[in-house]
Design an enzyme around this catalytic site. Structure first.
Site, PDB file in Angstrom:
ATOM      1  N   GLY A 133       7.861   4.078   1.459  1.00 53.41           N
ATOM      2  CA  GLY A 133       8.342   5.200   2.257  1.00 53.41           C
ATOM      3  C   GLY A 133       9.756   5.517   1.852  1.00 53.41           C
ATOM      4  O   GLY A 133      10.268   4.972   0.872  1.00 53.41           O
ATOM      5  N   GLY A 134      10.362   6.424   2.587  1.00 52.89           N
ATOM      6  CA  GLY A 134      11.737   6.812   2.312  1.00 52.89           C
ATOM      7  C   GLY A 134      12.651   5.593   2.373  1.00 52.89           C
ATOM      8  O   GLY A 134      13.561   5.438   1.571  1.00 52.89           O
ATOM      9  N   PHE A 135      12.415   4.746   3.337  1.00 55.19           N
ATOM     10  CA  PHE A 135      13.350   3.647   3.557  1.00 55.19           C
ATOM     11  C   PHE A 135      12.709   2.275   3.527  1.00 55.19           C
ATOM     12  O   PHE A 135      13.360   1.283   3.809  1.00 55.19           O
ATOM     13  CB  PHE A 135      14.053   3.821   4.911  1.00 55.19           C
ATOM     14  CG  PHE A 135      14.718   5.146   5.029  1.00 55.19           C
ATOM     15  CD1 PHE A 135      15.848   5.422   4.276  1.00 55.19           C
ATOM     16  CD2 PHE A 135      14.216   6.126   5.864  1.00 55.19           C
ATOM     17  CE1 PHE A 135      16.474   6.644   4.360  1.00 55.19           C
ATOM     18  CE2 PHE A 135      14.835   7.358   5.960  1.00 55.19           C
ATOM     19  CZ  PHE A 135      15.965   7.629   5.203  1.00 55.19           C
ATOM     20  N   GLY A 136      11.434   2.200   3.255  1.00 51.48           N
ATOM     21  CA  GLY A 136      10.849   0.864   3.322  1.00 51.48           C
ATOM     22  C   GLY A 136       9.569   0.737   2.538  1.00 51.48           C
ATOM     23  O   GLY A 136       9.215   1.608   1.748  1.00 51.48           O
ATOM     24  N   ASP A 148       9.621  15.071  12.552  1.00 57.42           N
ATOM     25  CA  ASP A 148       9.202  15.164  11.145  1.00 57.42           C
ATOM     26  C   ASP A 148       7.682  15.370  11.097  1.00 57.42           C
ATOM     27  O   ASP A 148       6.972  14.672  10.372  1.00 57.42           O
ATOM     28  CB  ASP A 148       9.616  13.894  10.383  1.00 57.42           C
ATOM     29  CG  ASP A 148       9.617  14.094   8.867  1.00 57.42           C
ATOM     30  OD1 ASP A 148       9.566  15.258   8.412  1.00 57.42           O
ATOM     31  OD2 ASP A 148       9.659  13.081   8.142  1.00 57.42           O
ATOM     32  N   ILE A 158       5.327  -0.591   2.713  1.00 53.89           N
ATOM     33  CA  ILE A 158       4.212  -0.844   3.622  1.00 53.89           C
ATOM     34  C   ILE A 158       3.221  -1.768   2.932  1.00 53.89           C
ATOM     35  O   ILE A 158       2.867  -1.538   1.768  1.00 53.89           O
ATOM     36  CB  ILE A 158       3.467   0.464   3.970  1.00 53.89           C
ATOM     37  CG1 ILE A 158       4.410   1.520   4.509  1.00 53.89           C
ATOM     38  CG2 ILE A 158       2.315   0.201   4.927  1.00 53.89           C
ATOM     39  CD1 ILE A 158       4.573   1.479   5.995  1.00 53.89           C
ATOM     40  N   LYS A 176       5.230  -2.783   8.042  1.00 55.89           N
ATOM     41  CA  LYS A 176       6.256  -1.919   7.453  1.00 55.89           C
ATOM     42  C   LYS A 176       7.553  -2.711   7.428  1.00 55.89           C
ATOM     43  O   LYS A 176       7.959  -3.265   8.455  1.00 55.89           O
ATOM     44  CB  LYS A 176       6.405  -0.654   8.312  1.00 55.89           C
ATOM     45  CG  LYS A 176       7.293   0.396   7.688  1.00 55.89           C
ATOM     46  CD  LYS A 176       7.110   1.726   8.395  1.00 55.89           C
ATOM     47  CE  LYS A 176       7.987   2.782   7.791  1.00 55.89           C
ATOM     48  NZ  LYS A 176       7.766   4.104   8.376  1.00 55.89           N
ATOM     49  N   ILE A 214       0.804  -1.221   0.000  1.00 55.77           N
ATOM     50  CA  ILE A 214       0.000   0.000   0.000  1.00 55.77           C
ATOM     51  C   ILE A 214       0.834   1.266   0.000  1.00 55.77           C
ATOM     52  O   ILE A 214       0.318   2.350  -0.148  1.00 55.77           O
ATOM     53  CB  ILE A 214      -1.001   0.049   1.185  1.00 55.77           C
ATOM     54  CG1 ILE A 214      -0.302  -0.263   2.496  1.00 55.77           C
ATOM     55  CG2 ILE A 214      -2.181  -0.877   0.948  1.00 55.77           C
ATOM     56  CD1 ILE A 214      -1.221  -0.089   3.700  1.00 55.77           C
ATOM     57  N   GLY A 215       2.129   1.136   0.167  1.00 56.88           N
ATOM     58  CA  GLY A 215       2.924   2.363   0.155  1.00 56.88           C
ATOM     59  C   GLY A 215       4.411   2.099   0.150  1.00 56.88           C
ATOM     60  O   GLY A 215       4.880   1.021   0.498  1.00 56.88           O
TER      61      GLY A 215
HETATM   62  P1  ADP Z   1       8.813   6.351   5.561  1.00 55.47           P
HETATM   63  O1  ADP Z   1       9.106   6.682   6.959  1.00 55.47           O
HETATM   64  O2  ADP Z   1       9.722   5.277   5.060  1.00 55.47           O
HETATM   65  O3  ADP Z   1       8.691   7.528   4.661  1.00 55.47           O
HETATM   66  P2  ADP Z   1       5.994   6.127   6.060  1.00 55.47           P
HETATM   67  O4  ADP Z   1       5.789   5.631   7.433  1.00 55.47           O
HETATM   68  O5  ADP Z   1       5.798   7.581   5.824  1.00 55.47           O
HETATM   69  O6  ADP Z   1       7.394   5.640   5.521  1.00 55.47           O
HETATM   70  O7  ADP Z   1       5.026   5.333   5.122  1.00 55.47           O
HETATM   71  C1  ADP Z   1       5.085   5.271   3.703  1.00 55.47           C
HETATM   72  C2  ADP Z   1       3.703   5.148   3.111  1.00 55.47           C
HETATM   73  O8  ADP Z   1       2.959   4.102   3.702  1.00 55.47           O
HETATM   74  C3  ADP Z   1       2.881   6.385   3.309  1.00 55.47           C
HETATM   75  O9  ADP Z   1       2.251   6.666   2.091  1.00 55.47           O
HETATM   76  C4  ADP Z   1       1.857   6.054   4.341  1.00 55.47           C
HETATM   77  O10 ADP Z   1       0.634   6.684   4.068  1.00 55.47           O
HETATM   78  C5  ADP Z   1       1.746   4.544   4.274  1.00 55.47           C
HETATM   79  N1  ADP Z   1       1.599   4.026   5.645  1.00 55.47           N
HETATM   80  C6  ADP Z   1       2.513   4.081   6.631  1.00 55.47           C
HETATM   81  N2  ADP Z   1       2.064   3.523   7.770  1.00 55.47           N
HETATM   82  C7  ADP Z   1       0.806   3.106   7.503  1.00 55.47           C
HETATM   83  C8  ADP Z   1      -0.222   2.449   8.276  1.00 55.47           C
HETATM   84  N3  ADP Z   1      -0.036   2.117   9.547  1.00 55.47           N
HETATM   85  N4  ADP Z   1      -1.388   2.189   7.665  1.00 55.47           N
HETATM   86  C9  ADP Z   1      -1.593   2.531   6.370  1.00 55.47           C
HETATM   87  N5  ADP Z   1      -0.687   3.137   5.600  1.00 55.47           N
HETATM   88  C10 ADP Z   1       0.507   3.424   6.141  1.00 55.47           C
END
Ligand code: ADP
Length: 304
Positions: free
Chosen positions: A31-34, A143, A36, A51, A28-29
């Site tokens: 992130g910068g380092f991983g 952040d 989801i 994650k 579903i997503g």
């Molecule tokens: P990073 O720290 O690596 O940037 P994020 O925590 O911001 O990662 O998450 C990356 C993506 O995953 C984002 O688009 C966020 O909306 C989605 N995401 C993160 N945590 C959740 C969660 N618990 N439920 C649904 N979506 C999530």
């Protein structure tokens, strides 16, 4: 930030099973380092978010995320539930509650690009409470930005959750004693648009810096943008913040005047002073009472 992994392979695929209990539904997503993924608890069908970060990747942030989620367990209704974490040979993972839309996506989906005062004030109160609950346990977020607050799912669909603790830092020990600030210059981490001037200057960040980011965030979601939104260079953004004439925004009806004293108040704080969260929350709640905003009225995205 700016560091997004590109063209990396998916670490997991639908049907994979984690900890013998959780089955992966879909990604579903990123992130910068991983990455989801949405997962389901096989026994009950309960949804969760997993994650993951590759164990080969140098910058491992999941350890801090897991630490924060674990320490916050049962301490705040504004923080995801923590279902567990672990290591496999190729990746590390954490399992937490699945969240819905984030504030940045919801703002961008409005016709105007900004929220109504009613929605913005109610979101603001929840965001401040979320930040306070994190600080109460001794962590800074570092952040704070609209995409790091998301709505819950199901019965929590009107509650905001703060997440993404990869850059968090413990500023106080478990007895509440402050860690002494480091006086070496810290390299910039976080998101330039919402960073406090302290963060631009490489100083040790404190509780007030999370609140500065909150202040910029509130201007963005009520006015529609920040004056430095199209700038890219850190120095230019910093100068725009130094010149920032926030007063002119409050001449507009849509930017709640209750935010006006925030700046002066935040300027009076430093690393050592505990912010008066009640005062800030009280300002926003006062604004709600004055405008007769009812907590149960539809939020902008709930209106047809
Ligand atoms: P990073 O720290 O690596 O940037 P994020 O925590 O911001 O990662 O998450 C990356 C993506 O995953 C984002 O688009 C966020 O909306 C989605 N995401 C993160 N945590 C959740 C969660 N618990 N439920 C649904 N979506 C999530």
């Amino acid at each position: 930030m700016g560091d997004k992994e590109k063209n990396v392979e998916d670490i997991l695929k639908p049907g994979d099973i984690i900890k013998e209990k959780w089955i992966i539904v879909k990604m579903i997503g990123m992130g910068g380092f991983g990455q989801i993924y949405e997962a389901k608890y096989m026994k009950s069908g309960e949804s969760a978010a997993v994650k993951v970060e590759s164990s080969q990747y140098d910058k491992q942030v999941l350890k801090m995320e897991a630490e924060v989620l674990q320490k916050m367990k049962g301490k705040s209704k504004y923080i995801c539930k923590f279902f567990g974490c672990g290591r496999e040979s190729k990746f590390n993972y954490i399992i937490m509650s699945l969240l819905g839309n984030n504030i940045s996506a919801l703002r961008k989906a409005t016709d105007s690009g900004y929220f109504s005062t009613s929605t913005a004030l109610r979101l603001g109160v929840q965001m401040l409470r979320a930040i306070r609950s994190l600080h109460d346990v001794g962590y800074l977020h570092r952040d704070v930005k609209p995409s790091n607050f998301a709505l819950g799912m199901g019965r929590h669909s009107r509650r905001l959750f703060i997440y993404d603790f990869g850059l968090a830092r413990k500023f106080a020990d478990d007895r509440g004693m402050l860690r002494p600030p480091r006086d070496t210059k810290c390299p910039f981490r976080g998101t330039l648009r919402y960073a406090s001037l302290n963060a631009h200057n490489g100083q040790e960040l404190g509780r007030h810096d999370d609140l500065w980011s909150f202040f910029y965030l509130m201007i963005e979601i009520t006015y529609g943008q920040l004056p430095w939104r199209s700038l890219r260079e850190a120095e230019r953004i910093k100068h725009a913040k130094m010149r920032f004439d926030h007063k002119r925004f409050f001449e507009l009806e849509r930017v709640p005047k209750e935010l006006k004293p925030f700046r002066e108040y935040l300027e009076s704080l430093d690393y050592y002073t505990k912010p008066n969260y009640d005062y800030l929350i009280g300002r926003l709640e006062f604004g709600m009472r004055e405008r007769k905003i009812d907590k149960s009225e539809p939020l902008d995205w709930e209106r047809l």
